[in-house]
Design an enzyme around this catalytic site. Structure first.
Site, PDB file in Angstrom:
ATOM      1  N   HIS A 376       0.804  -1.223   0.000  1.00 34.44           N
ATOM      2  CA  HIS A 376       0.000   0.000   0.000  1.00 34.44           C
ATOM      3  C   HIS A 376       0.837   1.273   0.000  1.00 34.44           C
ATOM      4  O   HIS A 376       0.290   2.346   0.237  1.00 34.44           O
ATOM      5  CB  HIS A 376      -0.921   0.041   1.227  1.00 34.44           C
ATOM      6  CG  HIS A 376      -2.132  -0.829   1.110  1.00 34.44           C
ATOM      7  ND1 HIS A 376      -3.282  -0.441   0.439  1.00 34.44           N
ATOM      8  CD2 HIS A 376      -2.390  -2.072   1.575  1.00 34.44           C
ATOM      9  CE1 HIS A 376      -4.188  -1.400   0.508  1.00 34.44           C
ATOM     10  NE2 HIS A 376      -3.673  -2.409   1.194  1.00 34.44           N
ATOM     11  N   LYS A 567      -8.715  13.979   4.351  1.00 33.21           N
ATOM     12  CA  LYS A 567      -7.855  12.799   4.348  1.00 33.21           C
ATOM     13  C   LYS A 567      -6.835  12.978   5.460  1.00 33.21           C
ATOM     14  O   LYS A 567      -6.750  14.055   6.058  1.00 33.21           O
ATOM     15  CB  LYS A 567      -7.161  12.617   3.001  1.00 33.21           C
ATOM     16  CG  LYS A 567      -6.379  13.846   2.520  1.00 33.21           C
ATOM     17  CD  LYS A 567      -5.771  13.606   1.146  1.00 33.21           C
ATOM     18  CE  LYS A 567      -6.831  13.546   0.089  1.00 33.21           C
ATOM     19  NZ  LYS A 567      -6.670  12.408  -0.809  1.00 33.21           N
ATOM     20  N   ARG A 568      -6.084  11.930   5.726  1.00 34.42           N
ATOM     21  CA  ARG A 568      -5.037  12.019   6.738  1.00 34.42           C
ATOM     22  C   ARG A 568      -4.118  13.197   6.432  1.00 34.42           C
ATOM     23  O   ARG A 568      -3.773  13.451   5.277  1.00 34.42           O
ATOM     24  CB  ARG A 568      -4.252  10.701   6.758  1.00 34.42           C
ATOM     25  CG  ARG A 568      -3.193  10.574   7.811  1.00 34.42           C
ATOM     26  CD  ARG A 568      -2.768   9.106   7.940  1.00 34.42           C
ATOM     27  NE  ARG A 568      -2.464   8.496   6.667  1.00 34.42           N
ATOM     28  CZ  ARG A 568      -1.246   8.454   6.125  1.00 34.42           C
ATOM     29  NH1 ARG A 568      -0.220   9.017   6.755  1.00 34.42           N
ATOM     30  NH2 ARG A 568      -1.034   7.861   4.973  1.00 34.42           N
ATOM     31  N   LYS A 573       0.450  14.535   0.999  1.00 36.86           N
ATOM     32  CA  LYS A 573      -0.914  14.810   0.526  1.00 36.86           C
ATOM     33  C   LYS A 573      -1.128  16.301   0.263  1.00 36.86           C
ATOM     34  O   LYS A 573      -2.121  16.698  -0.324  1.00 36.86           O
ATOM     35  CB  LYS A 573      -1.928  14.270   1.534  1.00 36.86           C
ATOM     36  CG  LYS A 573      -1.864  12.742   1.667  1.00 36.86           C
ATOM     37  CD  LYS A 573      -2.822  12.217   2.707  1.00 36.86           C
ATOM     38  CE  LYS A 573      -2.667  10.717   2.926  1.00 36.86           C
ATOM     39  NZ  LYS A 573      -3.194   9.900   1.832  1.00 36.86           N
ATOM     40  N   THR A 675      -8.813   6.121  -1.886  1.00 37.37           N
ATOM     41  CA  THR A 675     -10.213   5.704  -2.063  1.00 37.37           C
ATOM     42  C   THR A 675     -11.152   6.885  -1.849  1.00 37.37           C
ATOM     43  O   THR A 675     -12.278   6.875  -2.334  1.00 37.37           O
ATOM     44  CB  THR A 675     -10.587   4.564  -1.087  1.00 37.37           C
ATOM     45  OG1 THR A 675     -10.239   4.939   0.249  1.00 37.37           O
ATOM     46  CG2 THR A 675      -9.866   3.273  -1.457  1.00 37.37           C
ATOM     47  N   LYS A 679     -14.787   7.960  -3.689  1.00 32.21           N
ATOM     48  CA  LYS A 679     -16.032   8.314  -2.994  1.00 32.21           C
ATOM     49  C   LYS A 679     -16.544   9.669  -3.454  1.00 32.21           C
ATOM     50  O   LYS A 679     -17.751   9.853  -3.673  1.00 32.21           O
ATOM     51  CB  LYS A 679     -15.808   8.302  -1.482  1.00 32.21           C
ATOM     52  CG  LYS A 679     -15.466   6.943  -0.917  1.00 32.21           C
ATOM     53  CD  LYS A 679     -14.872   7.048   0.480  1.00 32.21           C
ATOM     54  CE  LYS A 679     -14.164   5.772   0.873  1.00 32.21           C
ATOM     55  NZ  LYS A 679     -13.316   5.911   2.061  1.00 32.21           N
TER      56      LYS A 679
END
Length: 834
Positions: A376, A567-568, A573, A675, A679
């Site tokens: 991952h 998100k985290r 990110k 993911t 969504k």
């Protein structure tokens, strides 16, 4: 609109009649709720709290699920069926009640029964404490896969840890993240069943001794210093209209002997329960901070604990079918979800060789045939490795096994690549540079028959970078299975208005055949359909705006563009790149109040790891920018910035359906898949993003014209870093970037404290590992294209419809079918006769 508009009651013949534990009509549900209130909760209706009513309803629903569960267990006793075992340190399930009502078809009956009792189903749904058994995408993916396994009628067990305290609850105080205990079990959990009789002993510490048995064979005995008991807690997982109920089995640690009578009788009252306290600490909390050594030790202990319990359980089940452990791989296909369960390689070898007497070669054949590994991450620092001495102290027998696996494996490498010492060092299970470590990704790769990435780009980069040596040696092991999400929770449950509109237009088959969503394309030119589409989105935005006002005190305009990044919190990110764009818009409006900038509401959400200082500083900066921007009368009605606290599945169900724009802006080549991007798009948001992770495939599916692309691609990122990246050059050459960064370090957003955000500024100017400054200008230009498109509301709606219509590929049902075909070799069978 509610989910019951799409989900009709689907009762099978055996659930008809007057059995109070099986009937699914309104009257039967009413009676069942009252019975559980009386007999389970011991409450009078007049004195019952909302939690009492929630528990009574949940037990009534569970009764009906257990009927299907027992029927499923009977069906799965067929010795010809292979069982999928999904090993994961995280299962971020989300609240159970709503999802179970959707999947079992009991929504209407439950709602009507609850209303007949003078209550509202929505209130009882909100009462449920979300199980905090995961940190983010990894755990949510595992939950989606359990849903799809049950929906596709595949015999399966999810194995994990029953953390007493899950991922922390996040509070925001003075702009900073504050972690509080996630006491998700404080009111009890009506969905789990304790299986006290299913328990296994797990050894830790000590040393090994060698001797020869009566037949002259070498035998190894592990003499531990500690033995812990793992007790099973089972949670049923309902498939959608499949009449199959799957199983999630979580392990709780307990003392083998909870109370020491000798210590108690000697007057040592506190020492009498020491063993219980120490043993139960193993499953006390999700992901302890592993910065200190004690945290590392606990985390390794957690991973070994649940892997050992799970494999012992599988061996027990197999021996009920067959006495031949050489056939274990015919009973189970075991998927290791990332490196957390990779100790399964060494533990399965230990169990087969030491406990059950198989020879090494036979045991190794079984192990490699049974286990498969999902990677991952492309971040080298995220590939787990454990200090050798810590590993040896906790798992002395496993280190011996790892050494033996490594010796035999490196002999194979030497034969394949004679004289290549550098390759041997890279592929070794033991790292020996800068200290000695056990490399868990290498262990998982060597001990598995299949290795998969989770998006096409990720898999290709996996072959080229972190696992390149393994790919070159055994290319046949590698394949790709792009992640997916379940449309049951992420549309049917979370976006009932959209689900109803889709089903009214194309029928209900899309719920389990998402390729049918393509039929929506013909409605993208229908003005009345587009108007209804916008109506659904507007209602979702108003609902989110109300929640934002309630939880943060910030009033936002539902007519504005909802630009969302949840998100985290992590530097790769790039929430800070999003902030740089906000600051640029802020300065543009300050310079020119007439600037043509459509009103935007920027919504952030996500948790930072407790020990990750820079991520916490980014949260503080988001809130500090919000404080200034939201209070500035010159930008009133133009810009709003919100940090939505405690992002989790429950809040995600509110946020994803309300998004206009989905921020998927990680540095290309860093995100494995994502993911959240799926969504958002499945709920009609348009994506602004890089060619990273599953963004690549989403863009291919929805069309380039319906995706806002910016930034360097993975090849360009590598080339820029190789040539020497100097972020300060971008700062010097781009005056708007310089203006934004200078504003941060001036103290404008920190009440004059110029030093508060200096670590973040310095990191950007002198390191910028994730190339935020290099992508800044491209990002701004892309955001201008977003603004232009949003002004054309009809065109935006068309793009939104086409996003949903073309997202069928990203269902977790498709992912599971691919696992079955490519890796597990498990057939997807028709439903068993009712």
């Amino acid at each position: 609109m509610t989910a019951n508009n799409t989900v009709k009651t689907a009762a099978s013949s055996h659930t008809q009649g007057h059995d109070p534990r099986r009937g699914v009509g309104t009257a039967a549900m009413n009676r069942a709720i009252l019975d559980h209130l009386h007999f389970t909760m011991a409450r009078l209706p007049a004195l019952a709290s909302r939690n009492d009513w929630y528990m009574a309803l949940s037990h009534a629903v569970r009764d009906r699920m257990l009927d299907d569960w027992l029927a499923s267990l009977h069906h799965f006793r067929n010795k010809e069926l292979k069982v999928v075992s999904y090993l994961s340190a995280e299962f971020l399930l989300g609240p159970h009640l709503g999802n179970n009502l959707i999947n079992t078809g009991m929504w209407d009956a439950a709602r009507d029964a609850v209303e007949s009792l003078g209550l509202r189903l929505e209130d009882l749904l909100r009462q449920e404490e979300e199980p905090g058994l995961g940190n983010g995408g990894l755990g949510r993916l595992a939950a989606c896969y359990l849903d799809s396994l049950a929906t596709l009628r595949i015999p399966s067990i999810g194995y994990g840890i029953r953390y007493e305290f899950g991922i922390f609850d996040q509070l925001i105080r003075d702009g900073w993240q504050v972690e509080t205990a996630d006491k998700w079990l404080k009111f009890g959990n009506p969905w789990e069943i304790c299986r006290s009789e299913i328990a296994y002993e797990v050894k830790m510490g000590g040393h090994t001794e060698y001797h020869h048995d009566a037949d002259g064979r070498l035998a190894i005995v592990w003499l531990p210093v500690k033995v812990i008991k793992g007790v099973a807690y089972d949670t049923p997982i309902a498939g959608y209209r499949s009449r199959i109920t799957g199983l999630l089995r979580l392990w709780k640690s307990e003392a083998v002997e909870s109370f020491n009578f000798q210590a108690f009788n000697a007057g040592e009252y506190y020492h009498a329960v020491d063993e219980k306290v120490v043993s139960e600490s193993i499953t006390k909390v999700l992901y302890p901070n592993d910065e200190p050594g004690v945290g590392k030790l606990l985390r390794l202990a957690q991973q070994y604990f649940f892997v050992s319990c799970s494999l012992q359980d599988m061996i027990r089940v197999h021996l009920l079918r067959s006495p031949r452990l050489e056939e274990f791989d015919q009973t189970f296909a075991v998927q290791m979800n990332d490196t957390h369960p990779s100790l399964a390689v060494a533990e399965l070898m230990r169990l087969l060789v030491d406990e059950h007497g198989l020879g090494w070669d036979a045991a190794w054949k079984v192990t490699r045939s049974t286990l498969a590994y999902t990677n991952h991450t492309l971040l080298p620092e995220a590939l787990e490795k454990w200090p050798l001495q810590l590993f040896a102290n906790l798992l002395p027998r496993h280190l011996e096994i790892v050494y033996e696996i490594n010796r035999r494996f490196l002999d194979e490498v030497s034969r394949a690549y004679p004289g290549d010492q550098a390759r041997l060092a890279r592929m070794s299970l033991i790292e020996e540079t800068g200290g000695k470590f056990v490399r868990m990704a290498n262990l998982a790769s060597v001990g598995s028959h299949a290795i998969n990435g989770v998006a096409h780009l990720h898999t290709e980069l996996l072959k080229e970078t972190v696992l390149a040596d393994f790919y070159q040696m055994t290319p046949e092991k590698f394949c790709n299975v792009t992640n997916g999400v379940t449309p049951r929770r992420w549309v049917l449950l979370s976006n009932p208005g959209l689900a109803w509109l889709i089903s009214e237009s194309i029928g209900e088959e899309w719920v389990t055949a998402p390729e049918k969503l393509r039929e929506l394309e013909c409605f993208a030119s229908d003005p009345s359909f587009l108007s209804a589409w916008r109506g659904v989105k507007d209602a979702n935005k108003r609902a989110l705006a109300a929640a934002i006002l309630e939880r943060t005190g910030v009033a936002v305009d539902p007519e504005s563009l909802f630009d969302i990044q949840v998100k985290r919190i992590h530097e790769y990110k790039r929430q800070h790149l999003n902030l740089l764009h906000i600051l640029t818009l802020y300065h543009r409006i300050k310079r020119d109040p007439g600037a043509q900038i459509p009103p935007r509401t920027f919504i952030f959400g996500g948790k930072a790891a407790p020990g990750y200082f820079m991520a916490k500083l980014i949260i503080k900066l988001i809130n500090s920018v919000a404080e200034v921007v939201n209070a500035d009368p010159e930008v009133a009605g133009r810009l709003k910035v919100v940090f939505f606290p405690d992002f989790n599945v429950t809040n995600g169900q509110l946020i994803y359906p309300a998004a206009d724009l989905s921020e998927q802006i990680s540095t290309s080549g860093k995100e494995a898949s994502g993911t959240g991007n799926m969504k958002f798009s499945l709920n009609g948001a348009l994506t602004i993003g890089t060619l990273d992770g599953a963004n690549v495939e989403i863009r291919e599916e929805v069309g380039e014209e319906n995706f806002f692309l910016f930034g360097l691609n993975a090849t360009e990122v590598q080339a820029l870093k190789k040539s020497g990246y100097h972020p300060g050059r971008f700062y010097e050459e781009d005056w708007e970037l310089r203006e934004a960064i200078d504003a941060v370090r001036s103290g404008l957003f920190s009440h004059g404290d110029a030093g508060l955000f200096q670590p973040l500024v310095d990191h950007l100017l002198y390191d910028d590992e994730y190339l935020a400054l290099a992508d800044y200008r491209s990002y701004l230009e892309c955001q201008e294209r977003v603004s232009t498109a949003f002004r054309q509301r009809e065109l935006w709606s068309v793009k939104s419809v086409l996003n949903v219509a073309r997202m069928g590929k990203f269902s977790s049902d498709r992912s599971i079918r691919e696992y079955c075909e490519k890796i597990w070799k498990v057939p997807i069978r028709p439903p068993f006769p009712h």
